[in-house]
Design a protein around this motif. Structure first.
Motif, short mmCIF file in Angstrom:
data_model
loop_
_atom_site.label_atom_id
_atom_site.label_comp_id
_atom_site.label_asym_id
_atom_site.label_seq_id
_atom_site.Cartn_x
_atom_site.Cartn_y
_atom_site.Cartn_z
N LEU A 197 69.13 53.91 30.91
CA LEU A 197 70.03 52.77 31.14
C LEU A 197 69.34 51.61 31.85
O LEU A 197 69.90 50.53 31.95
CB LEU A 197 71.22 53.23 32.01
CG LEU A 197 72.22 54.20 31.35
CD1 LEU A 197 73.25 54.68 32.37
CD2 LEU A 197 72.91 53.52 30.18
N GLY B 140 73.24 66.93 38.01
CA GLY B 140 72.51 66.31 36.91
C GLY B 140 71.73 65.09 37.38
O GLY B 140 70.67 64.78 36.85
N ILE C 114 74.78 60.07 37.56
CA ILE C 114 74.60 60.09 36.10
C ILE C 114 73.41 61.02 35.80
O ILE C 114 72.42 60.99 36.53
CB ILE C 114 74.30 58.66 35.59
CG1 ILE C 114 75.54 57.77 35.79
CG2 ILE C 114 73.87 58.66 34.13
CD1 ILE C 114 75.29 56.30 35.46
#
Ligand SMILES: Cc1cc2nc3c(=O)[nH]c(=O)nc-3n(C[C@H](O)[C@H](O)[C@H](O)COP(=O)(O)OP(=O)(O)OC[C@H]3O[C@@H](n4cnc5c(N)ncnc54)[C@H](O)[C@@H]3O)c2cc1C
Length: 330
Positions: free
Chosen positions: A136, A286, A128
């Protein structure tokens, strides 16, 4: 400037870089230039054009690479097939919370359509986007980590693919379009990599429109994007509008980490903080906020799996990062 001269730099490097990254050239970290252009110079490019065999170590001028006959998605499908021999792969689900306690991740909340569920595991690997992962975490990280995550930015991308009623338009791998007046920055023609990428007698031109989520490009409707793309391709003399059979628009969030001056300090700060979570490893482009191509992204996942299988207690990610980067940067 020293490699290309001021005029060539302004046309081919400055304009293009600002189009891709959406920030002024002087705000781009120097490492990016090292990775992208390595030892490329005007002389090297001219020598390569005139005497293709004389290519030295300029990776950007690679003449040969492997490509699956039916497209790059085959690599992910192949991995999925192998994993599913003994495990499950869930796609189309979104991780909405990463819950930790006592320095360990306990479980993640996942949303699939209008359903939510929790998954427990011993080890967690995350690709992610790094700044999203930080947001998160539950409980939330300290304010300085959240602030560092806010400073790390991604460039988003809209690809507009047009199908042309002709066997081939170019013989190029990539065409870079620095001009500000043309809405896209790069073109490729997948049939040059594999003839099976389009029906016989037809070809595809894939154009990349670099943007930020929420801006005019990202929000434009598909018909408008197709129209401006076709007009741009026509003005470059590549196609005639009447040859276009079809088009497809895809929006790709977080396509490119932006290597803005200062990014590395923020990236390291976040990685050090995440390193305190004993069963979490970040992987991928990423996920590690690194200048990775697909092979490096996959290598980082394999290296993380090796670490888990070997029961490694190394500070998480540091050695893996070195291993992948050693391969990524000659
Ligand atoms: C247009 C384009 C062309 C490229 N061409 C090449 C090329 O020719 N050669 C090459 O080597 N590389 C190329 N790349 C780069 C390559 O695609 C990336 O390096 C590679 O995809 C990185 O893989 P990854 O798994 O790290 O990240 P990604 O492929 O970005 O995967 C990350 C995934 O995480 C998912 N995700 C994000 N947030 C959540 C969440 N909360 N819950 C669940 N899932 C989430 C995303 O949806 C995404 O599917 C290209 C990239 C682009 C955009």
């Amino acid at each position: 400037v020293s490699r290309f001269g001021r005029t060539m730099f302004d046309i081919f490097v400055k304009e293009y870089s600002e189009k891709v990254w959406g920030i002024e050239c002087h705000r781009i970290a120097a490492e990016l230039a090292e990775w992208r252009i390595q030892n490329l110079s005007v002389g090297a490019a001219v020598r390569d054009a005139l005497f293709p065999r004389s290519r030295g170590t300029v990776r950007s001028l690679a003449r040969k690479f492997l490509y699956p006959a039916l497209g790059i998605g085959r690599a992910a499908e192949g991995l999925r097939r192998q994993i599913e021999e003994s495990n499950r792969v869930l796609t189309g689900v979104t991780v909405t919370g990463v819950h930790h306690s006592g320095g360990m991740i306990e479980n993640v909340t996942v949303r699939e359509g209008d359903r939510t569920g929790r998954y427990r595991a011993d080890e967690f690997l995350s690709s992610i986007p790094l700044n999203s992962l930080v947001r998160l975490l539950d409980p939330k990280p300290p304010g300085d980590i959240l602030a560092a995550a806010d400073r790390l930015r991604f460039r988003d991308l809209v690809t507009v693919t047009v199908m042309i009623n002709r066997a081939r338009v170019t013989d190029q791998s990539w065409i870079y379009v620095p001009e500000r007046g043309i809405p896209f920055g790069r073109i490729h023609e997948p049939t040059n990599w594999s003839a099976k990428m389009a029906p016989e007698g037809k070809t595809l031109l894939v154009t990349e429109h670099f943007c930020f989520r929420g801006d005019d490009v990202w929000n434009a409707d598909d018909d408008t994007l197709a129209e401006t793309t076709i007009a741009g391709l026509e003005s470059l003399g590549l196609i005639h509008q009447r040859e276009v059979i079809d088009s497809l628009v895809l929006r790709v969030p977080n396509a490119y980490p932006i290597f803005e001056i200062g990014y590395d300090g923020d990236r390291r700060k976040i990685c050090d903080y995440l390193g305190s979570l004993g069963n979490l490893r970040v992987i991928g482009r990423g996920g590690m906020f690194q200048y990775f191509n697909m092979d490096h992204a996959m290598e980082s996942g394999i290296a993380a799996a090796d670490e888990i299988m070997a029961g490694s207690t190394e500070p998480r990610g540091h050695r893996r990062e070195e291993r992948v980067l050693a391969e990524a940067r000659p």
